[in-house]
Design an enzyme around this catalytic site. Structure first.
Site, mmCIF file in Angstrom:
data_model
loop_
_atom_site.group_PDB
_atom_site.id
_atom_site.type_symbol
_atom_site.label_atom_id
_atom_site.label_comp_id
_atom_site.label_asym_id
_atom_site.label_seq_id
_atom_site.Cartn_x
_atom_site.Cartn_y
_atom_site.Cartn_z
ATOM 1 N N GLY A 218 1.915 26.899 -11.774
ATOM 2 C CA GLY A 218 0.420 27.433 -11.824
ATOM 3 C C GLY A 218 0.604 29.081 -12.723
ATOM 4 O O GLY A 218 -0.168 29.817 -12.476
ATOM 5 N N GLU A 259 7.794 23.808 -10.771
ATOM 6 C CA GLU A 259 7.485 22.730 -11.777
ATOM 7 C C GLU A 259 6.523 23.290 -12.739
ATOM 8 O O GLU A 259 5.376 22.684 -12.593
ATOM 9 C CB GLU A 259 6.973 21.532 -11.155
ATOM 10 C CG GLU A 259 6.006 21.703 -9.956
ATOM 11 C CD GLU A 259 5.841 20.575 -9.020
ATOM 12 O OE1 GLU A 259 6.900 19.879 -8.847
ATOM 13 O OE2 GLU A 259 4.696 20.504 -8.751
ATOM 14 N N GLY A 261 4.519 23.779 -16.211
ATOM 15 C CA GLY A 261 4.072 23.253 -17.486
ATOM 16 C C GLY A 261 3.680 24.271 -18.455
ATOM 17 O O GLY A 261 4.458 24.526 -19.338
ATOM 18 N N ARG A 298 -9.749 21.061 -23.864
ATOM 19 C CA ARG A 298 -9.939 22.238 -22.950
ATOM 20 C C ARG A 298 -11.071 23.122 -22.963
ATOM 21 O O ARG A 298 -11.553 23.695 -21.965
ATOM 22 C CB ARG A 298 -8.569 23.089 -22.858
ATOM 23 C CG ARG A 298 -7.367 22.198 -22.815
ATOM 24 C CD ARG A 298 -6.089 23.013 -22.582
ATOM 25 N NE ARG A 298 -6.178 23.856 -21.437
ATOM 26 C CZ ARG A 298 -6.277 25.172 -21.223
ATOM 27 N NH1 ARG A 298 -6.733 25.908 -22.434
ATOM 28 N NH2 ARG A 298 -6.338 25.633 -19.958
ATOM 29 N N TYR A 302 -12.808 23.028 -19.528
ATOM 30 C CA TYR A 302 -12.384 24.029 -18.581
ATOM 31 C C TYR A 302 -12.902 25.276 -18.992
ATOM 32 O O TYR A 302 -12.674 26.427 -18.448
ATOM 33 C CB TYR A 302 -10.711 24.314 -18.517
ATOM 34 C CG TYR A 302 -10.093 23.120 -17.945
ATOM 35 C CD1 TYR A 302 -10.243 22.564 -16.703
ATOM 36 C CD2 TYR A 302 -8.963 22.536 -18.840
ATOM 37 C CE1 TYR A 302 -9.384 21.663 -15.993
ATOM 38 C CE2 TYR A 302 -8.225 21.497 -18.323
ATOM 39 C CZ TYR A 302 -8.425 21.134 -16.935
ATOM 40 O OH TYR A 302 -7.885 20.235 -16.663
ATOM 41 N N CYS A 328 -19.658 13.238 -32.290
ATOM 42 C CA CYS A 328 -21.283 13.383 -31.929
ATOM 43 C C CYS A 328 -21.454 13.590 -30.410
ATOM 44 O O CYS A 328 -21.945 12.726 -29.661
ATOM 45 C CB CYS A 328 -21.860 12.009 -32.249
ATOM 46 S SG CYS A 328 -21.909 11.823 -33.839
ATOM 47 N N GLU A 329 -21.144 14.746 -29.993
ATOM 48 C CA GLU A 329 -21.295 15.504 -28.920
ATOM 49 C C GLU A 329 -21.380 16.897 -29.063
ATOM 50 O O GLU A 329 -20.955 17.225 -30.194
ATOM 51 C CB GLU A 329 -20.292 15.109 -27.845
ATOM 52 C CG GLU A 329 -19.910 13.708 -27.401
ATOM 53 C CD GLU A 329 -20.688 13.335 -26.527
ATOM 54 O OE1 GLU A 329 -21.524 13.700 -25.934
ATOM 55 O OE2 GLU A 329 -20.951 11.842 -26.547
ATOM 56 N N TYR A 356 -1.747 20.583 -22.136
ATOM 57 C CA TYR A 356 -3.029 20.005 -22.155
ATOM 58 C C TYR A 356 -3.803 19.860 -23.060
ATOM 59 O O TYR A 356 -4.838 19.898 -22.946
ATOM 60 C CB TYR A 356 -3.399 20.685 -20.645
ATOM 61 C CG TYR A 356 -2.587 20.978 -19.576
ATOM 62 C CD1 TYR A 356 -2.188 19.708 -18.624
ATOM 63 C CD2 TYR A 356 -2.237 22.032 -19.188
ATOM 64 C CE1 TYR A 356 -1.101 19.973 -17.700
ATOM 65 C CE2 TYR A 356 -1.376 22.456 -17.964
ATOM 66 C CZ TYR A 356 -0.720 21.191 -17.261
ATOM 67 O OH TYR A 356 0.003 21.414 -16.247
HETATM 68 C C1 LIG Z 1 1.763 18.972 -9.005
HETATM 69 C C2 LIG Z 1 1.863 19.560 -10.419
HETATM 70 N N1 LIG Z 1 2.825 20.472 -10.377
HETATM 71 C C3 LIG Z 1 2.895 21.251 -11.637
HETATM 72 C C4 LIG Z 1 1.917 21.496 -12.793
HETATM 73 C C5 LIG Z 1 2.012 22.283 -13.596
HETATM 74 O O1 LIG Z 1 1.209 23.214 -13.605
HETATM 75 P P1 LIG Z 1 1.088 24.458 -14.750
HETATM 76 O O2 LIG Z 1 0.943 23.771 -16.077
HETATM 77 O O3 LIG Z 1 -0.046 25.443 -14.286
HETATM 78 O O4 LIG Z 1 2.312 25.288 -14.690
HETATM 79 C C6 LIG Z 1 0.825 20.556 -12.147
HETATM 80 C C7 LIG Z 1 -0.488 20.722 -12.976
HETATM 81 O O5 LIG Z 1 -1.429 20.236 -12.973
HETATM 82 C C8 LIG Z 1 0.545 19.847 -11.365
HETATM 83 O O6 LIG Z 1 -0.587 18.949 -10.762
#
Ligand SMILES: Cc1ncc(COP(=O)(O)O)c(C=O)c1O
Length: 410
Positions: A218, A259, A261, A298, A302, A328-329, A356
């Protein structure tokens, strides 16, 4: 990346196209590991869902990252990219027991987020160590679509259900080797996140055979100037002290897991699109591009902000535009955005297009998904071809059941 490089890539491989800068991914990975260098055992598992191209997974592998996966297909992609099964964590939500068993049979670390599956899995496979995803009931993330550790979230097992977890563990004889949480994307306040970490430490004390604690991710990156970003160095400092103290209390040197992303790949990505049409209406000037929410959802899903630059005319006089797509939206990427003057045929670049973006793309309006290029050591490498008409129809079954009706109608 320089505008000239992006323009050259768009010219060579066509539009629209995703481009990822490997050096940015590497520097973000190093930034994160540096922030935790005083932790004895740190494990970063890259969240595959953010950007799942095999070339990117190979890059993660070469950096030493493991993988965080949510479907058996993501696990298979990871294995194809060369990741070892024991370097992959499977953190699904709402998937079947059968899928979890299939992934466990591959030797991947399982992370379970509901009591029903925990009991069934533990009864059938008491010898396979399992991690548990907890829900700490903390609102640490951004908006309600991306915050997943609060009380109304479908993710994780409530901290109030620890007695039930313990009963299942005792009755089945299963071993819990990890405790996990993920409170959602875009953590706005480190202190709130640290509070959630405290809840996880408290939870961990109930389990005597842990090897790791995984605090999810996050970590927020800036999407525009002045944006809040997670101060990873400050967080690393505070968390390291707290984690090391916890390990002493626990009586074992545990692995500290995250973890990420977005933190690793968001800023490395650019989405390049061509402007098909400039349309002036009574109220605005639209720049209509050769893309839509089928390629980058996104902003619509979001309400996410992606900076947009006109790489064909970066020094042009700034004007206000609404940048819209061709599906077409109502697919508005940006409203009233100041951008250097745009002409039809110009190429614009969306920033922060690593996380994403491609992974959420679709074939809506029967459009092809774009190509992907990895920019590595000054060279462009095509890592995914643009789709073709064959891709669109390859799984469609052309049944011949209407010819008679058509004949009689004619
Ligand atoms: C279980 C889990 N771990 C890690 C992440 C990665 O989060 P971020 O991209 O905010 O680092 C997500 C994203 O949805 C997730 O669902």
């Amino acid at each position: 990346m320089e505008n000239e490089n992006l323009l050259a890539i768009s010219k060579e491989y066509g539009s629209p196209i995703y481009v990822y800068d490997s050096s940015k991914i590497t520097s973000q990975y190093n930034r994160l590991t540096d922030a935790f260098k005083k932790v004895k055992q740190l494990k970063l598992n890259y969240a595959v869902k953010a950007l799942s191209n095999i070339a990117v997974l190979k890059l993660m592998n070469s950096l030493g990252a493991g993988l965080d996966t949510v479907s058996i297909q993501e696990v298979q992609l990871g294995l194809k990219a060369g990741a070892k099964p024991n370097n992959i964590v499977f953190t699904p939500n709402g998937v079947s027991l059968e899928e979890i068993e299939e992934v466990a049979a591959l030797g991947v670390q399982i992370n379970i987020d509901n009591l029903s599956i925990l009991e069934q899995f533990g009864t059938k496979h008491p010898n396979i160590p399992v991690c548990i995803r907890m829900n700490p009931h903390v609102m640490a993330g951004g908006n309600s679509k991306i915050s997943v550790g609060h009380i109304d979230s479908k993710f994780g097992i409530s901290i109030h259900q620890i007695p039930h977890i313990l009963r299942i563990v005792e009755n089945t004889g299963m071993r819990i080797n990890g405790i996990h949480m993920h409170t959602g994307s875009d953590i706005l306040d480190i202190e709130v996140f640290l509070r959630a970490c405290e809840i996880l430490f408290e939870t961990a004390m109930n389990f005597k055979n842990l090897d790791f604690i995984d605090f999810g991710s996050g970590f927020k990156v800036p999407y525009k100037s002045g944006d809040i970003e997670t101060n990873i160095e400050e967080f690393g400092n505070k968390m390291t002290k707290r984690f090391n103290a916890f390990c002493k209390e626990y009586g074992k040197e545990l692995i500290l897991g995250f973890e990420p992303g977005k933190f690793l790949v968001s800023e490395a990505g650019y989405f390049l699109a061509k402007v098909n049409v400039i349309k002036q209406t009574t109220s605005t000037v639209f720049a209509g591009i050769d893309s839509g929410f089928n390629h980058l959802i996104r902003p619509m899903f979001y309400n996410a902000h992606h900076d947009i630059i006109n790489i064909s005319n970066p020094n042009g006089k700034e004007r206000f535009y609404s940048v819209v797509g061709y599906v077409c939206e109502t697919d508005t990427f940006a409203t009233n955005r100041r951008i250097p003057e745009i002409n039809e045929g110009d190429t614009i670049a969306f920033k922060n297009a690593g996380a994403y973006c491609y992974s959420m793309s679709s074939n809506y309006n029967s459009r092809y998904r774009p190509a992907e290029v990895l920019w590595h050591e000054g060279k462009a490498h095509l890592i995914r071809k643009r789709e073709t008409f064959e891709d669109l129809i390859k799984n469609q079954v052309d049944v011949d059941i209407f010819s008679e009706i058509a004949e009689s109608a004619s």
